[in-house]
Write a protein that holds these residues in place. Sequence first.
Motif, PDB file in Angstrom:
ATOM      1  N   ASP A 163       7.210  12.732   4.799  1.00 18.91           N
ATOM      2  CA  ASP A 163       7.777  12.273   5.811  1.00 18.91           C
ATOM      3  C   ASP A 163       6.975  10.358   6.134  1.00 18.91           C
ATOM      4  O   ASP A 163       7.369  10.595   7.321  1.00 18.91           O
ATOM      5  N   GLY A 164       6.783  10.378   5.011  1.00 15.76           N
ATOM      6  CA  GLY A 164       6.253   9.244   4.756  1.00 15.76           C
ATOM      7  C   GLY A 164       7.004   7.832   5.578  1.00 15.76           C
ATOM      8  O   GLY A 164       8.707   8.232   5.602  1.00 15.76           O
ATOM      9  N   LEU A 165       6.812   7.087   5.713  1.00 18.59           N
ATOM     10  CA  LEU A 165       7.287   5.889   7.004  1.00 18.59           C
ATOM     11  C   LEU A 165       7.510   5.063   5.692  1.00 18.59           C
ATOM     12  O   LEU A 165       5.818   4.463   5.403  1.00 18.59           O
ATOM     13  N   SER A 166       7.969   3.624   6.366  1.00 15.37           N
ATOM     14  CA  SER A 166       7.437   2.386   5.416  1.00 15.37           C
ATOM     15  C   SER A 166       7.472   1.628   6.394  1.00 15.37           C
ATOM     16  O   SER A 166       8.439   1.594   7.555  1.00 15.37           O
TER      17      SER A 166
ATOM     18  N   GLN B  30      19.382  10.016  12.297  1.00 14.08           N
ATOM     19  CA  GLN B  30      18.022   9.323  11.950  1.00 14.08           C
ATOM     20  C   GLN B  30      17.425   7.784  12.592  1.00 14.08           C
ATOM     21  O   GLN B  30      16.611   7.554  12.412  1.00 14.08           O
ATOM     22  N   TYR B  31      17.440   7.398  13.192  1.00  8.96           N
ATOM     23  CA  TYR B  31      17.631   6.419  13.643  1.00  8.96           C
ATOM     24  C   TYR B  31      16.616   6.972  15.158  1.00  8.96           C
ATOM     25  O   TYR B  31      15.998   6.396  15.398  1.00  8.96           O
ATOM     26  N   ARG B  32      17.191   8.126  15.370  1.00 13.11           N
ATOM     27  CA  ARG B  32      16.347   8.862  16.694  1.00 13.11           C
ATOM     28  C   ARG B  32      15.101   8.873  16.083  1.00 13.11           C
ATOM     29  O   ARG B  32      14.341   8.876  16.676  1.00 13.11           O
ATOM     30  N   ARG B  33      14.972   9.843  15.067  1.00 11.93           N
ATOM     31  CA  ARG B  33      13.897   9.958  14.701  1.00 11.93           C
ATOM     32  C   ARG B  33      12.580   9.232  13.878  1.00 11.93           C
ATOM     33  O   ARG B  33      11.699   9.623  14.078  1.00 11.93           O
ATOM     34  N   LEU B  34      13.423   7.240  13.621  1.00 17.54           N
ATOM     35  CA  LEU B  34      12.555   6.289  13.026  1.00 17.54           C
ATOM     36  C   LEU B  34      11.747   6.417  14.730  1.00 17.54           C
ATOM     37  O   LEU B  34      10.649   6.086  15.012  1.00 17.54           O
ATOM     38  N   TYR B  35      12.736   6.175  15.841  1.00 17.84           N
ATOM     39  CA  TYR B  35      11.935   5.549  16.912  1.00 17.84           C
ATOM     40  C   TYR B  35      11.224   6.576  17.551  1.00 17.84           C
ATOM     41  O   TYR B  35      10.105   6.124  18.253  1.00 17.84           O
ATOM     42  N   ARG B  36      11.407   8.064  17.111  1.00 18.43           N
ATOM     43  CA  ARG B  36      10.342   9.058  17.482  1.00 18.43           C
ATOM     44  C   ARG B  36       8.463   8.715  17.052  1.00 18.43           C
ATOM     45  O   ARG B  36       7.878   8.832  17.648  1.00 18.43           O
ATOM     46  N   ALA B  37       9.234   8.576  15.874  1.00 21.11           N
ATOM     47  CA  ALA B  37       8.464   8.699  15.369  1.00 21.11           C
ATOM     48  C   ALA B  37       7.205   6.811  15.236  1.00 21.11           C
ATOM     49  O   ALA B  37       6.496   6.960  15.560  1.00 21.11           O
ATOM     50  N   ALA B  38       7.878   5.925  15.746  1.00 26.19           N
ATOM     51  CA  ALA B  38       7.567   4.461  16.096  1.00 26.19           C
ATOM     52  C   ALA B  38       6.638   4.736  17.573  1.00 26.19           C
ATOM     53  O   ALA B  38       5.715   4.089  17.927  1.00 26.19           O
TER      54      ALA B  38
ATOM     55  N   CYS C  30       0.846  -1.234   0.327  1.00 26.92           N
ATOM     56  CA  CYS C  30      -0.154   0.164  -0.034  1.00 26.92           C
ATOM     57  C   CYS C  30       0.845   1.130  -0.149  1.00 26.92           C
ATOM     58  O   CYS C  30       1.403   1.564   0.476  1.00 26.92           O
ATOM     59  N   LEU C  31       0.582   2.320  -1.314  1.00 28.77           N
ATOM     60  CA  LEU C  31       1.234   3.779  -1.095  1.00 28.77           C
ATOM     61  C   LEU C  31      -0.357   4.860  -0.289  1.00 28.77           C
ATOM     62  O   LEU C  31      -0.599   4.655   0.103  1.00 28.77           O
ATOM     63  N   TYR C  32       0.654   5.190   0.856  1.00 25.66           N
ATOM     64  CA  TYR C  32      -0.489   5.910   1.362  1.00 25.66           C
ATOM     65  C   TYR C  32       0.110   7.140   1.681  1.00 25.66           C
ATOM     66  O   TYR C  32       1.679   7.636   1.571  1.00 25.66           O
ATOM     67  N   THR C  33      -0.543   8.101   1.871  1.00 23.55           N
ATOM     68  CA  THR C  33      -0.590   9.697   1.668  1.00 23.55           C
ATOM     69  C   THR C  33      -1.421  10.515   3.079  1.00 23.55           C
ATOM     70  O   THR C  33      -2.694  10.487   2.698  1.00 23.55           O
ATOM     71  N   LYS C  34      -0.922  11.252   3.533  1.00 21.90           N
ATOM     72  CA  LYS C  34      -1.831  12.366   4.463  1.00 21.90           C
ATOM     73  C   LYS C  34      -2.474  13.222   3.561  1.00 21.90           C
ATOM     74  O   LYS C  34      -3.635  14.447   3.989  1.00 21.90           O
ATOM     75  N   GLU C  35      -2.054  13.586   2.118  1.00 22.12           N
ATOM     76  CA  GLU C  35      -1.932  15.397   1.665  1.00 22.12           C
ATOM     77  C   GLU C  35      -1.933  15.238  -0.024  1.00 22.12           C
ATOM     78  O   GLU C  35      -2.572  16.149  -0.611  1.00 22.12           O
ATOM     79  N   GLN C  36      -2.073  13.864  -0.376  1.00 19.76           N
ATOM     80  CA  GLN C  36      -1.408  14.075  -1.520  1.00 19.76           C
ATOM     81  C   GLN C  36      -2.604  13.077  -2.611  1.00 19.76           C
ATOM     82  O   GLN C  36      -1.789  12.317  -3.350  1.00 19.76           O
ATOM     83  N   ALA C  37      -3.518  12.681  -2.121  1.00 18.97           N
ATOM     84  CA  ALA C  37      -4.484  11.640  -2.282  1.00 18.97           C
ATOM     85  C   ALA C  37      -4.779  11.274  -3.991  1.00 18.97           C
ATOM     86  O   ALA C  37      -4.608  10.599  -4.986  1.00 18.97           O
ATOM     87  N   GLU C  38      -4.647  12.415  -4.948  1.00 23.57           N
ATOM     88  CA  GLU C  38      -4.926  12.707  -6.294  1.00 23.57           C
ATOM     89  C   GLU C  38      -3.545  11.982  -7.097  1.00 23.57           C
ATOM     90  O   GLU C  38      -3.341  11.510  -7.935  1.00 23.57           O
TER      91      GLU C  38
END
Length: 450
Positions: A257-260, A285-293, A123-131
């Motif tokens: 800022d999309g995640l896999s 980069q790892y810190r940012r991913l962990y904060r998002a998680a 799945c590809l997802y977006t918060k703001e670019q649905a079109e």
Amino acid sequence: MDRTSVWRKDTSIAKCKELDADLKTDTAIIGGGMAGILTAYLLKEEGINCVVLEEGRIGCGQTENTTAKVTSQHNCIYDTLIQERGQRIAKQYADANQSAIQQYRALIQKLNIHCDWSECDACLYTKEQAEILKREGRAAESLGIPTRFSEYTELPFPVSGALYFEGQARFHPLKFLQALSAEINVYENTKVIKLDGNLLLTNRGNIEAKKVIFASHYPFVNVPGYYFLKMHQERSYVIAVKGAGRVQNMYLGIDEDGLSVRPYEDMLFIGGGGHRTGENIKGGQYRRLYRAAQRYWDGCKMTACWSAQDCMTLDKVPYIGRYAQSKSHWYVATGFGKWGMTSSMVSAMILTDMICGRNNPWQEVFSPQRKKIKQMGALANEGGHAVRGLSGLKPEAAGELRCTHLGCRLTWNPEEESYDCPCHGSRFDKNGNKIDGPAQCGLGEKRRKK
């Protein structure tokens, strides 16, 4: 925390022999990752005598660092491909990658490989670019790939659009590689140093081959081919977390800022934070991913983290086919972007057909000699990076470290304690040992040669 991937932590591939004498073969494959091993297997099935030459251990390069998605969903590529290269060429790309999924499935069933193969949606997802996703869905459908658009996902945050590609899969790459490598002839710890016509000179002996395949992630022979002008490398980061619950499908955000996200056993792999190699001087980069998680999956705990490096072509389509027009017996598979598992199988199928003298229905879209008129801006951009990396004072005067590939200035990557080349992506550890090519030797080796 140890930077070893989950795949490597739980799977140890049996050691293969090292080259101990000169030999002759029909085809020599440089690189013992997924692309090289798959190609060797398919050639063996055709009765072609071939050997795989691996500088280190099987799967020790990018294969062990993949998130191991087997998909024809390659971000938003189909709408762009149709616009830039037309429906016919885009159809080749779609068919090749759909066929790769089927070929993995058939091979796993045929050899009864236990590699955690699991079919799901990507799945590809977006918060703001649905079109954008709606256009991509229409493009994919026109090429024969089943999709569906939704505004809902399993993810713990709202989205404005989600495009599901059906019939995709994920697996354990090293379990698969372990089983397949037992079927072919591999020489480990055998580094190809130089090619002289049909002769491959290695650190352990010489091999005479009628045909040569470069499947070593990034080709190390600069001329002909000039792949260093047609690609750059990017790094991306992955963390594995427990306590985040389960999702059934695989996800990739198309926003900045999309995640896999993909599941494995009781973990979620969460990826992102990508950047051009050599452009991570601040780290984190790892810190940012962990904060998002932690923000999205409250209470989850990080259990592993690792990174990957990907070759990016000018038009986001891999280079698979003849190495150069002047080298009819050389072949290449490189520039897989973020989609190395599917592209490895596509490479194996195309190169097997070419070496067996058959026309492959998809080889045109991937041809390394394809026209690049619309890529001139990207080519100029790559040249600009090289010029900036090569400019400045002589390293002896500036105290700078220079890459042993083409002499670009290295930058320090605090995330992984490595010296990285922003021109072509070579990397060296803090002691100067080579981690990633196209450089062929470490920093200390270069100095000794002067």
